[in-house]
Design a protein around this motif. Structure first.
Motif, mmCIF file in Angstrom:
data_model
loop_
_atom_site.group_PDB
_atom_site.id
_atom_site.type_symbol
_atom_site.label_atom_id
_atom_site.label_comp_id
_atom_site.label_asym_id
_atom_site.label_seq_id
_atom_site.Cartn_x
_atom_site.Cartn_y
_atom_site.Cartn_z
ATOM 1 N N THR A 35 0.751 -1.198 -0.089
ATOM 2 C CA THR A 35 0.279 -0.097 0.272
ATOM 3 C C THR A 35 0.635 0.980 0.110
ATOM 4 O O THR A 35 0.269 2.307 -0.863
ATOM 5 N N ILE A 36 1.761 1.436 0.711
ATOM 6 C CA ILE A 36 2.126 2.672 0.909
ATOM 7 C C ILE A 36 3.631 2.738 -0.568
ATOM 8 O O ILE A 36 3.571 3.697 -1.001
ATOM 9 N N TRP A 37 3.707 1.501 -0.946
ATOM 10 C CA TRP A 37 4.833 1.554 -1.880
ATOM 11 C C TRP A 37 3.875 2.283 -3.163
ATOM 12 O O TRP A 37 4.271 3.045 -4.141
ATOM 13 N N PHE A 38 2.462 1.606 -3.080
ATOM 14 C CA PHE A 38 1.837 1.823 -4.439
ATOM 15 C C PHE A 38 1.705 3.534 -4.256
ATOM 16 O O PHE A 38 1.390 4.523 -5.033
ATOM 17 N N PHE A 39 0.780 3.947 -3.493
ATOM 18 C CA PHE A 39 0.235 5.155 -3.019
ATOM 19 C C PHE A 39 1.556 5.979 -3.118
ATOM 20 O O PHE A 39 1.672 7.835 -3.892
ATOM 21 N N GLU A 40 2.922 6.298 -2.618
ATOM 22 C CA GLU A 40 4.141 6.978 -3.219
ATOM 23 C C GLU A 40 3.955 6.678 -4.599
ATOM 24 O O GLU A 40 5.115 8.400 -4.889
ATOM 25 N N GLY A 41 3.961 5.497 -5.352
ATOM 26 C CA GLY A 41 4.258 5.875 -6.983
ATOM 27 C C GLY A 41 3.502 6.903 -7.384
ATOM 28 O O GLY A 41 3.243 7.646 -8.157
ATOM 29 N N ASN A 48 0.386 16.179 -5.404
ATOM 30 C CA ASN A 48 -0.591 16.685 -4.768
ATOM 31 C C ASN A 48 -1.568 16.068 -4.763
ATOM 32 O O ASN A 48 -3.191 17.283 -3.848
ATOM 33 N N HIS A 49 -2.285 14.937 -4.400
ATOM 34 C CA HIS A 49 -3.249 14.289 -4.905
ATOM 35 C C HIS A 49 -4.221 14.177 -3.087
ATOM 36 O O HIS A 49 -3.475 13.129 -3.152
ATOM 37 N N ARG A 78 -1.635 22.297 3.819
ATOM 38 C CA ARG A 78 -0.942 23.499 2.739
ATOM 39 C C ARG A 78 -2.018 23.613 1.796
ATOM 40 O O ARG A 78 -2.534 24.363 1.473
ATOM 41 N N LEU A 79 -2.617 22.279 1.677
ATOM 42 C CA LEU A 79 -3.850 21.881 0.566
ATOM 43 C C LEU A 79 -4.893 21.972 1.021
ATOM 44 O O LEU A 79 -6.078 23.031 0.282
#
Length: 146
Positions: A35-41, A48-49, A78-79
């Motif tokens: 999950t971490i690898w996927f979302f970091e990708g 900014n997703h 910030r977003l």
């Protein structure tokens, strides 16, 4: 002008059945690591997703990666500066890192912006370091009487 038929989506397509094995090391990750690898990708291409950032921040925190979770929460603030939930999550990140004063600032901002889930606030383990401080009870009262 092109005319489309109403039955356009009624025709089914049968795809061939393929058996394949992903051998790249990136695909040999399990659970939260994947999950971490996927979302970091995803965030590499679209930093900014917001939805990815929200999910990734929660995953970092669940995995005990509090510093990384804090960085995500700061970016989300910030977003989305007017989002009470984002500020609440920021307060949780600061509290987990035992940065009590900054956690209270973020929590107060969340309440000012409209955070009102007192049940969650009082049961959230992330805020354990704040509960013995007199400021905590004042914020709880602020929610109750707002």
């Amino acid at each position: 002008m092109k005319t489309e038929t109403k039955n356009r989506f009624l025709n089914s397509v049968t795809l061939p059945n393929y058996d394949f094995i992903l051998t790249a090391p990136e695909f040999n990750k399990d659970g939260e690591e994947f999950t971490i690898w996927f979302f970091e990708g995803i965030l590499e291409r679209n930093p900014n997703h917001v939805d990815c950032l929200l999910y990734l921040g929660n995953t970092y925190t669940a995995q005990g990666m509090y510093e990384k979770g804090l960085l995500v929460d700061q970016k989300l603030c910030r977003l989305r500066p007017d989002d009470p939930m984002v500020h609440y999550n920021l307060a949780c990140s600061y509290a987990l890192l035992k940065n009590v004063n900054t956690a209270f600032e973020a929590l107060e901002k969340a309440i000012i912006l409209g955070y009102k889930d007192i049940c969650h606030l009082e049961n959230d383990k992330d805020l354990a370091h704040l509960r013995e401080d007199a400021r905590y009870q004042k914020l709880v009262e602020k929610i109750k009487f707002s």
